[in-house]
Design an enzyme around this catalytic site. Structure first.
Site, PDB file in Angstrom:
ATOM      1  N   LYS A 118       0.861  -1.175   0.000  1.00 15.85           N
ATOM      2  CA  LYS A 118       0.000   0.000   0.000  1.00 15.85           C
ATOM      3  C   LYS A 118       0.903   1.232   0.000  1.00 15.85           C
ATOM      4  O   LYS A 118       1.711   1.420   0.903  1.00 15.85           O
ATOM      5  CB  LYS A 118      -0.895  -0.006   1.237  1.00 15.85           C
ATOM      6  CG  LYS A 118      -1.769   1.234   1.329  1.00 15.85           C
ATOM      7  CD  LYS A 118      -2.787   1.103   2.441  1.00 15.85           C
ATOM      8  CE  LYS A 118      -3.606   2.364   2.570  1.00 15.85           C
ATOM      9  NZ  LYS A 118      -4.645   2.229   3.595  1.00 15.85           N
ATOM     10  N   SER A 171     -10.263   5.624  -4.367  1.00 13.44           N
ATOM     11  CA  SER A 171     -11.211   6.734  -4.507  1.00 13.44           C
ATOM     12  C   SER A 171     -10.751   7.809  -5.484  1.00 13.44           C
ATOM     13  O   SER A 171     -11.533   8.305  -6.290  1.00 13.44           O
ATOM     14  CB  SER A 171     -11.472   7.341  -3.129  1.00 13.44           C
ATOM     15  OG  SER A 171     -10.262   7.776  -2.528  1.00 13.44           O
ATOM     16  N   LYS A 208      -2.218  -1.458  -3.837  1.00 11.67           N
ATOM     17  CA  LYS A 208      -3.077  -0.293  -3.760  1.00 11.67           C
ATOM     18  C   LYS A 208      -2.265   0.986  -3.801  1.00 11.67           C
ATOM     19  O   LYS A 208      -1.270   1.057  -3.074  1.00 11.67           O
ATOM     20  CB  LYS A 208      -3.851  -0.380  -2.443  1.00 11.67           C
ATOM     21  CG  LYS A 208      -4.718   0.779  -2.112  1.00 11.67           C
ATOM     22  CD  LYS A 208      -5.263   0.579  -0.738  1.00 11.67           C
ATOM     23  CE  LYS A 208      -6.129   1.766  -0.380  1.00 11.67           C
ATOM     24  NZ  LYS A 208      -6.727   1.618   0.907  1.00 11.67           N
TER      25      LYS A 208
HETATM   26  C1  PBG Z   1      -7.269   3.362   5.718  1.00 16.29           C
HETATM   27  C2  PBG Z   1      -7.656   3.148   4.312  1.00 16.29           C
HETATM   28  C3  PBG Z   1      -7.514   4.088   3.288  1.00 16.29           C
HETATM   29  C4  PBG Z   1      -8.084   3.518   2.160  1.00 16.29           C
HETATM   30  C5  PBG Z   1      -8.542   2.253   2.497  1.00 16.29           C
HETATM   31  N1  PBG Z   1      -8.258   2.030   3.852  1.00 16.29           N
HETATM   32  C6  PBG Z   1      -6.986   5.469   3.329  1.00 16.29           C
HETATM   33  C7  PBG Z   1      -5.664   5.743   3.879  1.00 16.29           C
HETATM   34  O1  PBG Z   1      -4.808   4.877   4.018  1.00 16.29           O
HETATM   35  O2  PBG Z   1      -5.453   6.902   4.200  1.00 16.29           O
HETATM   36  C8  PBG Z   1      -8.193   4.223   0.828  1.00 16.29           C
HETATM   37  C9  PBG Z   1      -9.248   3.740  -0.102  1.00 16.29           C
HETATM   38  C10 PBG Z   1      -9.542   4.661  -1.203  1.00 16.29           C
HETATM   39  O3  PBG Z   1      -8.927   5.744  -1.362  1.00 16.29           O
HETATM   40  O4  PBG Z   1     -10.450   4.327  -1.971  1.00 16.29           O
HETATM   41  N2  PBG Z   1      -6.585   2.434   6.388  1.00 16.29           N
END
Ligand code: PBG
Length: 323
Positions: free
Chosen positions: A195, A274, A248
């Site tokens: 991630k 998103s 991701k």
């Molecule tokens: C938080 C989390 C995030 C997303 C999924 N779980 C945001 C982050 O890490 O700040 C992002 C998903 C998306 O942007 O669609 N643990």
């Protein structure tokens, strides 16, 4: 003399469909759902046009719609009211918290649907971080303990898969051991293994009001410049007991998806996040790209790169487009 005419295989819809190498099926899609406290609520998320936060009752309707379309899994996120946020994840661990109630209700109402849950502290954190904060530090091992308890609490409520999205070291092993100890031998782990610290999570943080209050997430999420590190993270997670590994975001990391696909035997999923959704929506609204074609092209490319599964806010549209 050899004559080769590659266009023969592109001459008609019939032959094109016959030789298409990559396809997209409803059961390869994972639908993220945002849940809020309340009743009969369906609020559009301003930075995710056409996507909603719903109260649990309306979420159940949506889960049924999704299932009827042939989609087989949902990934749950809950929005925690500010006054219940703290630095210990108290709200995340409550047996009758919104997440736990949602898991139970969806399992009961739509039994065929696989319920996956987000395991991370940021929606519950008064600091908006994915871990426990001490001074400026996001403390690793104490966070893993809380995440493991959170995963057990989700499994107890009936979640078939937990999806840790925090990027703490050793959390997959910690969660796996805790699940075993609590007797949840059947609970799957879909790990957000690679991630990245990405700008494309912006609209999601609006949706859950979970933006970090200080600093950024670069001490736990990965540097977009790194490739080998993704393989290291994925291999560790598989060793620690991850059933599915996730990359991701998706579109900026197609090379990572491919390398991971070549490296491991477990299913690989990718999260079209998103910001990726919002970019397509915004360009389409301006008339600058064709929305349907952009949805199909981006998701097919994610599959072609090697993702077996895709978590995407376009899941419902995609099922309709692929019919
Ligand atoms: C938080 C989390 C995030 C997303 C999924 N779980 C945001 C982050 O890490 O700040 C992002 C998903 C998306 O942007 O669609 N643990």
């Amino acid at each position: 003399m050899f004559i080769n005419r590659p266009r023969i295989l592109r001459a008609s819809p019939a032959i094109r469909s016959m030789v298409q190498e990559t396809s997209l099926l409803p059961q390869q899609l994972i639908v993220p759902l945002f849940i809020v406290e309340g009743e009969n609520l369906q609020e559009e998320i301003s930075s995710l046009p056409g996507y909603f936060r719903r109260s649990l009752d309306r979420t159940l309707d949506e889960a049924a719609v999704v299932y009827d379309l042939g989609i087989r899994s949902v990934l749950l996120f809950v929005k925690c009211p500010d006054e219940r946020k703290d630095n210990r994840g108290t709200e995340a661990l409550r047996a009758d918290g919104l997440m736990q109630r949602a898991i139970r209700a969806i399992r009961q109402q739509v039994p065929g649907l696989l319920v996956m849950t987000d395991v991370a502290l940021d929606p519950y954190s008064s600091y908006g971080h994915d871990g426990i904060v001490s001074g400026e530090e996001i403390v690793n091992d104490a966070t893993v303990d809380v995440l493991a308890r959170m995963a057990v609490s989700h499994a107890e409520a009936g979640a078939q898969f937990v999806a840790p999205s925090d990027m703490m070291d050793g959390r997959i092993g910690g969660i796996r051991r805790a699940l075993e100890k609590a007797g949840h031998h059947q609970t799957g782990i879909m790990s957000y293994s690679a991630k990245y610290a990405s700008c494309f999570y912006g609209p999601f943080r609006d949706a859950l009001d979970s933006a970090p209050g200080f600093g950024d997430k670069k001490t736990y999420q990965m540097d977009p410049a790194n490739r080998r590190e993704a393989i290291k993270e994925v291999l560790l997670d598989v060793e620690e007991g991850a059933d599915i590994v996730m990359i991701k975001p998706a579109l900026s990391y197609l090379d990572i998806i491919r390398e991971v696909r070549n490296e491991v035997t477990v299913p690989v999923s990718a999260y079209q996040v998103s910001g990726e959704y919002a970019m397509i929506k915004a360009a389409a609204q301006k008339g600058w790209v064709n929305e349907e074609q952009a949805i199909l092209e981006t998701t097919l490319s994610i599959r072609r790169a090697g993702a077996d599964l895709i978590a995407t806010y376009f899941a419902k549209e995609l099922v309709r487009l692929c019919r």
